[in-house]
Motif scaffolding. Structure first.
Motif, PDB file in Angstrom:
ATOM      1  N   SER A 242      24.408  65.046  31.667  1.00  0.00           N
ATOM      2  CA  SER A 242      25.818  65.167  30.907  1.00  0.00           C
ATOM      3  C   SER A 242      26.825  64.215  31.876  1.00  0.00           C
ATOM      4  CB  SER A 242      26.087  66.282  30.602  1.00  0.00           C
ATOM      5  OG  SER A 242      26.424  67.293  31.636  1.00  0.00           O
ATOM      6  N   LYS A 243      26.703  64.252  33.046  1.00  0.00           N
ATOM      7  CA  LYS A 243      27.469  63.590  33.997  1.00  0.00           C
ATOM      8  C   LYS A 243      27.479  62.197  34.306  1.00  0.00           C
ATOM      9  CE  LYS A 243      27.775  67.930  37.153  1.00  0.00           C
ATOM     10  NZ  LYS A 243      27.690  68.176  38.383  1.00  0.00           N
ATOM     11  N   ILE A 244      26.360  61.717  33.662  1.00  0.00           N
ATOM     12  CA  ILE A 244      26.141  60.270  33.802  1.00  0.00           C
ATOM     13  C   ILE A 244      27.417  59.320  33.213  1.00  0.00           C
ATOM     14  CG2 ILE A 244      24.725  58.216  33.148  1.00  0.00           C
ATOM     15  CD1 ILE A 244      22.342  60.126  33.629  1.00  0.00           C
ATOM     16  N   PRO A 245      27.829  59.616  32.121  1.00  0.00           N
ATOM     17  CA  PRO A 245      28.973  58.869  31.576  1.00  0.00           C
ATOM     18  C   PRO A 245      30.132  58.798  32.551  1.00  0.00           C
ATOM     19  CG  PRO A 245      27.920  60.033  29.737  1.00  0.00           C
ATOM     20  CD  PRO A 245      27.585  60.392  30.781  1.00  0.00           C
ATOM     21  N   GLU A 246      30.319  60.031  33.087  1.00  0.00           N
ATOM     22  CA  GLU A 246      31.737  60.345  33.888  1.00  0.00           C
ATOM     23  C   GLU A 246      31.411  59.393  35.404  1.00  0.00           C
ATOM     24  OE1 GLU A 246      34.494  63.655  36.176  1.00  0.00           O
ATOM     25  OE2 GLU A 246      32.747  64.128  34.904  1.00  0.00           O
ATOM     26  N   ARG A 247      30.116  59.572  35.813  1.00  0.00           N
ATOM     27  CA  ARG A 247      29.821  58.655  36.751  1.00  0.00           C
ATOM     28  C   ARG A 247      29.841  57.274  36.723  1.00  0.00           C
ATOM     29  NH1 ARG A 247      29.389  56.550  40.734  1.00  0.00           N
ATOM     30  NH2 ARG A 247      27.812  56.432  42.584  1.00  0.00           N
ATOM     31  N   MET A 248      29.427  56.845  35.677  1.00  0.00           N
ATOM     32  CA  MET A 248      29.581  55.408  35.404  1.00  0.00           C
ATOM     33  C   MET A 248      30.896  54.931  35.321  1.00  0.00           C
ATOM     34  SD  MET A 248      26.247  54.290  32.985  1.00  0.00           S
ATOM     35  CE  MET A 248      26.679  55.450  31.534  1.00  0.00           C
ATOM     36  N   ALA A 249      31.656  55.730  34.499  1.00  0.00           N
ATOM     37  CA  ALA A 249      33.019  55.425  34.313  1.00  0.00           C
ATOM     38  C   ALA A 249      34.147  55.616  35.659  1.00  0.00           C
ATOM     39  CB  ALA A 249      33.961  56.393  33.403  1.00  0.00           C
ATOM     40  N   SER A 250      33.481  56.092  36.641  1.00  0.00           N
ATOM     41  CA  SER A 250      34.360  56.133  37.879  1.00  0.00           C
ATOM     42  C   SER A 250      34.366  55.021  38.874  1.00  0.00           C
ATOM     43  CB  SER A 250      33.663  57.303  38.756  1.00  0.00           C
ATOM     44  OG  SER A 250      32.368  56.745  39.219  1.00  0.00           O
ATOM     45  N   ASN A 251      33.512  53.922  38.467  1.00  0.00           N
ATOM     46  CA  ASN A 251      33.635  52.636  39.197  1.00  0.00           C
ATOM     47  C   ASN A 251      32.975  51.803  38.170  1.00  0.00           C
ATOM     48  OD1 ASN A 251      33.689  50.658  40.746  1.00  0.00           O
ATOM     49  ND2 ASN A 251      32.688  51.575  42.330  1.00  0.00           N
ATOM     50  N   LEU A 252      33.855  51.131  37.471  1.00  0.00           N
ATOM     51  CA  LEU A 252      33.440  50.045  36.193  1.00  0.00           C
ATOM     52  C   LEU A 252      32.929  48.598  37.281  1.00  0.00           C
ATOM     53  CD1 LEU A 252      35.979  50.528  33.511  1.00  0.00           C
ATOM     54  CD2 LEU A 252      33.581  51.266  33.560  1.00  0.00           C
ATOM     55  N   LEU A 253      33.910  48.454  38.246  1.00  0.00           N
ATOM     56  CA  LEU A 253      33.492  47.229  38.862  1.00  0.00           C
ATOM     57  C   LEU A 253      32.258  47.109  39.818  1.00  0.00           C
ATOM     58  CD1 LEU A 253      36.990  46.961  40.826  1.00  0.00           C
ATOM     59  CD2 LEU A 253      36.350  45.762  38.781  1.00  0.00           C
ATOM     60  N   GLU A 254      31.681  48.400  39.994  1.00  0.00           N
ATOM     61  CA  GLU A 254      30.242  48.102  40.868  1.00  0.00           C
ATOM     62  C   GLU A 254      29.653  49.751  40.258  1.00  0.00           C
ATOM     63  OE1 GLU A 254      30.417  48.044  45.108  1.00  0.00           O
ATOM     64  OE2 GLU A 254      31.580  46.136  45.018  1.00  0.00           O
ATOM     65  N   PRO A 255      29.240  49.740  38.931  1.00  0.00           N
ATOM     66  CA  PRO A 255      28.441  50.775  38.606  1.00  0.00           C
ATOM     67  C   PRO A 255      27.238  51.179  39.193  1.00  0.00           C
ATOM     68  CG  PRO A 255      28.074  48.979  36.931  1.00  0.00           C
ATOM     69  CD  PRO A 255      28.949  48.535  38.098  1.00  0.00           C
ATOM     70  N   PRO A 256      26.858  52.500  39.205  1.00  0.00           N
ATOM     71  CA  PRO A 256      25.593  52.922  39.877  1.00  0.00           C
ATOM     72  C   PRO A 256      24.584  52.341  39.155  1.00  0.00           C
ATOM     73  CG  PRO A 256      26.519  54.813  38.794  1.00  0.00           C
ATOM     74  CD  PRO A 256      27.757  53.543  38.621  1.00  0.00           C
ATOM     75  N   GLY A 315      35.424  45.510  35.197  1.00  0.00           N
ATOM     76  CA  GLY A 315      34.255  45.145  35.746  1.00  0.00           C
ATOM     77  C   GLY A 315      33.462  43.995  35.124  1.00  0.00           C
ATOM     78  N   TYR A 316      34.262  43.069  34.340  1.00  0.00           N
ATOM     79  CA  TYR A 316      33.814  41.962  33.892  1.00  0.00           C
ATOM     80  C   TYR A 316      33.793  40.899  35.009  1.00  0.00           C
ATOM     81  CZ  TYR A 316      33.895  43.939  29.013  1.00  0.00           C
ATOM     82  OH  TYR A 316      33.689  44.575  28.088  1.00  0.00           O
ATOM     83  N   ALA A 317      32.993  39.965  35.019  1.00  0.00           N
ATOM     84  CA  ALA A 317      32.763  39.020  36.032  1.00  0.00           C
ATOM     85  C   ALA A 317      33.935  37.836  35.801  1.00  0.00           C
ATOM     86  CB  ALA A 317      31.582  38.179  36.103  1.00  0.00           C
ATOM     87  N   SER A 318      34.394  37.613  34.726  1.00  0.00           N
ATOM     88  CA  SER A 318      35.354  36.684  34.600  1.00  0.00           C
ATOM     89  C   SER A 318      36.232  37.103  33.234  1.00  0.00           C
ATOM     90  CB  SER A 318      34.844  35.298  34.440  1.00  0.00           C
ATOM     91  OG  SER A 318      34.011  35.159  33.144  1.00  0.00           O
ATOM     92  N   GLN A 319      37.336  36.407  32.971  1.00  0.00           N
ATOM     93  CA  GLN A 319      38.056  36.340  31.809  1.00  0.00           C
ATOM     94  C   GLN A 319      37.168  35.936  30.661  1.00  0.00           C
ATOM     95  OE1 GLN A 319      42.275  35.207  32.112  1.00  0.00           O
ATOM     96  NE2 GLN A 319      42.215  34.492  29.935  1.00  0.00           N
ATOM     97  N   GLY A 320      36.800  34.808  30.947  1.00  0.00           N
ATOM     98  CA  GLY A 320      35.888  34.332  29.888  1.00  0.00           C
ATOM     99  C   GLY A 320      34.504  35.056  29.336  1.00  0.00           C
ATOM    100  N   GLN A 321      34.333  36.078  30.272  1.00  0.00           N
ATOM    101  CA  GLN A 321      32.863  36.843  30.066  1.00  0.00           C
ATOM    102  C   GLN A 321      33.555  37.886  29.266  1.00  0.00           C
ATOM    103  OE1 GLN A 321      31.106  39.878  32.731  1.00  0.00           O
ATOM    104  NE2 GLN A 321      29.654  38.450  33.048  1.00  0.00           N
ATOM    105  N   PHE A 322      34.926  38.381  29.596  1.00  0.00           N
ATOM    106  CA  PHE A 322      35.580  39.416  28.715  1.00  0.00           C
ATOM    107  C   PHE A 322      35.703  39.114  27.415  1.00  0.00           C
ATOM    108  CE2 PHE A 322      39.847  41.399  27.736  1.00  0.00           C
ATOM    109  CZ  PHE A 322      39.412  42.358  27.299  1.00  0.00           C
ATOM    110  N   GLY A 323      36.291  37.596  27.430  1.00  0.00           N
ATOM    111  CA  GLY A 323      36.743  37.322  25.903  1.00  0.00           C
ATOM    112  C   GLY A 323      35.479  37.047  25.228  1.00  0.00           C
ATOM    113  N   ALA A 324      34.147  36.720  25.886  1.00  0.00           N
ATOM    114  CA  ALA A 324      33.026  36.443  24.864  1.00  0.00           C
ATOM    115  C   ALA A 324      32.598  37.958  24.172  1.00  0.00           C
ATOM    116  CB  ALA A 324      31.768  35.933  25.560  1.00  0.00           C
ATOM    117  N   ALA A 325      32.625  38.946  25.253  1.00  0.00           N
ATOM    118  CA  ALA A 325      32.284  40.466  24.823  1.00  0.00           C
ATOM    119  C   ALA A 325      33.302  40.769  23.382  1.00  0.00           C
ATOM    120  CB  ALA A 325      32.505  41.217  25.969  1.00  0.00           C
ATOM    121  N   ILE A 326      34.623  40.481  23.752  1.00  0.00           N
ATOM    122  CA  ILE A 326      35.493  40.899  22.622  1.00  0.00           C
ATOM    123  C   ILE A 326      35.237  40.157  21.335  1.00  0.00           C
ATOM    124  CG2 ILE A 326      38.054  40.668  22.052  1.00  0.00           C
ATOM    125  CD1 ILE A 326      37.559  42.881  23.778  1.00  0.00           C
TER     126      ILE A 326
END
Length: 344
Positions: A242-256, A315-326
């Motif tokens: 149950s702690k995994i979501p919080e742990r992942m959210a703590s560092n979106l740039l370098e998720p565990p 945590g997206y590698a680029s603006q283009g990657q974020f745009g593609a996800a949206i």
């Protein structure tokens, strides 16, 4: 097998890029043992050892790594529309499949088998496989690589549906990367392949082809085993998962990674993945991808931050990657989505 890039990290924090092509960096000397097998000597600047590649028809092959790098090194291959069956015979390695807006990671050591498959979700997606090797640590593995079409052509419609359901169950459908702790039957296949090769090339190809199908059969049997919905978790395991979501959210740039979280929370990797899927209904990395997107959309629609800044924070590698996800999620670009909400 198409090798694309390799880089190594020395004492500096930033990796040093040596060359754009693995074939030129670590395979400086090539000798063709016959028309289907090429043995490549490792460039002394990179380390020592060899990489031997044997063709099996037009869309498959066998690769044998026997390498000891001088520095921590990452070797990258194209991944889309490919499948791998890799047997680790010595040492260990980290393997990461990297897509346009997500990544999957496993660590394998001696005796482990890694099964990886990646297919394109749309024409704009790219997928690579990254293998991390440690300085001064001898590493040896053998692996079949082949087109995904070759694999799925083996089955009828009902079997294909069952396999697709299993792949979706493992990691969301279009990507599968799973570690098998031990598969003795497959290890025997690779041991037999290390024996003295047949002199006749036609006979050699026939043997390799049969070993490839044999390997597929062993892996398929494991993958299609019913993992069941009855995942037994004790109170401690429930609390840690149950702690995994919080742990992942703590560092979106370098998720565990899953291995890191399993070690941190004191849970077996397999139980962590199955337990998380049982509790939350989707695999860990799929959950993280959705979490990242939700956070980004909150910033996009609730603040006036530039799109590039939002992409970086989430945590997206680029603006283009974020745009593609949206665009994949909403059918419009980030700016178009923001304008629609403002007008509404």
């Amino acid at each position: 097998m198409e090798h694309e890039t390799a880089h190594q990290t020395a004492d500096a924090e930033e990796p040093i890029s040596l060359n754009a092509c693995v074939r030129e960096i670590i395979c400086a000397q090539s000798t063709s043992e016959d028309s289907i097998t090429t043995k490549n000597a490792i460039d002394p600047h990179f380390g020592h050892g060899s990489l031997t590649v044997t063709k099996i028809g037009k869309d498959a092959g066998l690769a044998v790594f026997d390498i000891c790098p001088h520095h921590d090194s990452v070797v990258t291959f194209r991944a889309e529309e490919r499948m791998w069956i890799i047997d680790c015979m010595q040492g260990s390695m980290q393997v990461k499949l990297v897509g346009s807006d997500e990544a999957w990671e496993e660590t394998i050591k001696k005796g482990n088998v890694l099964v990886a498959a990646a297919s394109l979700k749309d024409a704009h997606d790219q997928m690579t496989m990254q293998i991390t090797l440690r300085a001064g640590v001898p590493f040896e593995c053998a692996g079949f690589f082949f087109s995904a079409n070759r694999f799925f052509r083996c089955f009828n419609a009902e079997e294909n549906m069952r396999l697709q359901e299993r792949l979706h169950q493992i990691c969301g459908g279009h990507v599968c990367m799973t570690k098998i702790e031990s598969l003795p039957e497959l290890e025997k296949v690779f041991v037999r392949l290390r024996g003295k090769p047949l002199k006749d090339q036609a006979a050699c190809r026939l043997i390799l082809e049969s070993r490839l199908w044999e390997s597929m059969a062993y892996v398929l049997e494991v993958m299609l085993q019913d993992c069941g919905t009855d995942v037994r978790l004790d109170e401690y395991e429930l609390q840690m998962i149950s702690k995994i979501p919080e742990r992942m959210a703590s560092n979106l740039l370098e998720p565990p990674t899953i291995p890191q979280m399993a070690k941190e929370f004191g849970i077996n990797e397999t139980k962590l993945k199955k337990g998380f899927k049982f509790i939350y209904g989707i695999p860990v990395y799929q959950y993280f991808r959705k979490m990242k997107l939700v956070k980004a959309m909150d910033l996009l629609l609730g603040t006036s931050l530039p799109v590039g800044e939002i992409a970086f924070r989430c945590g997206y590698a680029s603006q283009g990657q974020f745009g593609a996800a949206i665009k994949k999620e909403c059918g419009v670009t980030p700016l178009q989505l923001r304008k629609q909400v403002i007008r509404g």
